[in-house]
Motif scaffolding. Sequence first.
Motif, short mmCIF file in Angstrom:
data_model
loop_
_atom_site.label_atom_id
_atom_site.label_comp_id
_atom_site.label_asym_id
_atom_site.label_seq_id
_atom_site.Cartn_x
_atom_site.Cartn_y
_atom_site.Cartn_z
N ARG A 15 -21.96 -3.71 -3.55
CA ARG A 15 -21.19 -4.82 -4.56
C ARG A 15 -20.45 -4.26 -5.56
NH1 ARG A 15 -25.83 -7.79 -7.17
NH2 ARG A 15 -24.84 -9.20 -7.87
N THR A 16 -20.00 -2.72 -5.32
CA THR A 16 -19.88 -1.77 -6.40
C THR A 16 -18.33 -1.56 -5.81
OG1 THR A 16 -21.16 -0.05 -5.74
CG2 THR A 16 -21.89 -1.62 -7.52
N VAL A 17 -18.86 -0.77 -3.82
CA VAL A 17 -17.40 -0.26 -3.93
C VAL A 17 -16.10 -1.26 -3.05
CG1 VAL A 17 -17.09 1.05 -1.32
CG2 VAL A 17 -18.89 1.84 -3.11
N THR A 18 -14.99 -0.45 -3.42
CA THR A 18 -14.24 -1.51 -3.07
C THR A 18 -13.43 -0.24 -1.82
OG1 THR A 18 -12.61 -1.09 -4.38
CG2 THR A 18 -13.73 -2.97 -4.52
N VAL A 19 -13.24 -0.39 -0.65
CA VAL A 19 -11.81 0.20 0.09
C VAL A 19 -11.45 -0.48 0.09
CG1 VAL A 19 -11.89 0.87 2.30
CG2 VAL A 19 -14.22 0.84 1.35
N SER A 20 -9.55 0.26 0.38
CA SER A 20 -8.28 -0.15 0.78
C SER A 20 -7.44 0.88 2.12
CB SER A 20 -7.30 0.23 -0.75
OG SER A 20 -7.23 -1.63 -1.31
N TRP A 21 -7.40 -0.45 3.53
CA TRP A 21 -6.49 0.47 3.33
C TRP A 21 -5.22 0.34 3.82
CZ3 TRP A 21 -7.65 4.14 7.76
CH2 TRP A 21 -9.25 4.45 7.54
N MET A 22 -4.45 0.84 3.88
CA MET A 22 -2.52 0.91 3.80
C MET A 22 -2.13 1.78 4.95
SD MET A 22 -2.44 -0.10 0.75
CE MET A 22 -0.61 0.26 0.07
N PHE A 23 -0.96 0.92 5.57
CA PHE A 23 -0.78 1.58 6.30
C PHE A 23 1.80 1.98 6.33
CE2 PHE A 23 2.24 0.42 10.43
CZ PHE A 23 2.18 1.13 11.11
N ARG A 24 1.67 3.19 6.78
CA ARG A 24 2.95 3.38 6.36
C ARG A 24 3.25 4.06 7.85
NH1 ARG A 24 1.93 7.71 2.81
NH2 ARG A 24 2.07 9.47 4.66
N PRO A 25 4.00 2.96 7.84
CA PRO A 25 5.02 3.04 9.77
C PRO A 25 5.84 4.87 9.76
CG PRO A 25 5.82 1.38 8.53
CD PRO A 25 5.09 1.54 7.90
N ILE A 26 5.94 5.23 10.29
CA ILE A 26 6.75 6.19 10.59
C ILE A 26 8.35 6.67 10.32
CG2 ILE A 26 7.78 7.66 12.40
CD1 ILE A 26 5.62 7.35 14.56
N ASN A 27 8.94 7.45 9.27
CA ASN A 27 10.42 7.13 9.30
C ASN A 27 10.41 6.41 7.80
OD1 ASN A 27 10.39 9.67 10.70
ND2 ASN A 27 11.40 8.12 12.53
N SER A 28 9.59 6.00 7.28
CA SER A 28 9.23 4.81 5.87
C SER A 28 7.92 5.59 5.23
CB SER A 28 8.55 4.02 6.53
OG SER A 28 8.45 3.19 5.48
N GLN A 29 8.69 5.21 3.94
CA GLN A 29 8.09 5.94 3.26
C GLN A 29 7.41 5.31 1.21
OE1 GLN A 29 8.12 8.67 1.71
NE2 GLN A 29 9.84 9.51 3.50
N ILE A 30 7.43 3.67 2.20
CA ILE A 30 6.45 2.37 1.85
C ILE A 30 4.93 2.08 2.60
CG2 ILE A 30 7.01 -0.09 1.38
CD1 ILE A 30 9.80 0.48 1.30
N ALA A 31 4.20 1.91 2.10
CA ALA A 31 2.85 2.00 2.45
C ALA A 31 2.72 0.52 1.92
CB ALA A 31 1.97 2.53 2.35
N VAL A 32 2.11 -0.63 3.15
CA VAL A 32 1.66 -1.69 2.85
C VAL A 32 0.02 -1.86 2.86
CG1 VAL A 32 4.03 -2.78 3.49
CG2 VAL A 32 2.18 -2.31 5.35
N ARG A 33 -0.09 -2.79 2.16
CA ARG A 33 -1.35 -2.69 2.64
C ARG A 33 -2.38 -3.85 3.32
NH1 ARG A 33 -5.73 -4.36 -2.29
NH2 ARG A 33 -4.69 -6.23 -2.11
N MET A 34 -2.93 -3.00 4.56
CA MET A 34 -3.16 -3.94 5.42
C MET A 34 -5.20 -4.20 6.46
SD MET A 34 -4.71 -1.23 8.20
CE MET A 34 -4.74 -1.89 9.47
N PHE A 35 -6.05 -3.58 5.01
CA PHE A 35 -7.10 -4.06 5.42
C PHE A 35 -7.92 -3.44 3.72
CE2 PHE A 35 -11.81 -3.78 6.43
CZ PHE A 35 -11.83 -4.33 7.37
#
Length: 183
Positions: free
Chosen positions: A38-58
Amino acid sequence: LHHVWGIEIYTTKEVEAVNGTNVKLKCTFTSTHPVSPRTVTVSWMFRPINSQIAVRMFYYQEVPYPPDQGLFKGHAVWSGDINGKDASITLHEVQPTFNGTYICQVANPPDAHGNTGETVLRVVDKVSLSEIGLLAAIVGGSCGIILVLLSIFVAVRFYRRRQKERFNEMEIDEYIKNEPTVW
């Protein structure tokens, strides 16, 4: 006086997976406060090779929210256990497009965000059995040829040495026979 809390996150630095297989991206954490789903949140982000931009994927908050569109739809599943301080996910049937950096972020209020965990995933092509067999045949054949040549070399040296010893014995015997006798 204001006390600052923090979360420590631990991930595997690099992971290699064969194209088409499943791979677990491990993420564990410590928190100074009690944890619960109930208290913990988890975010997984993905940054492709040769990119500076990470997007949330989970995302996880009480229940997992796997991606419902995009690259990871149907591929990313929750494999963690919040009570065990595990925020891992598993990627099913990885593809070369999954190559990149995966970032695990965990929050457990009032713990402030601490470090993030990063894992670099490399998806490699699997080697087929016929390629392994061909490689084994080439290596084995090469070793066999080297052993045969080495055996021939040793045998020739042994034969020549033996012949030389016999020749020397014959010369000595001949010398003794032909030596004039002195009385």
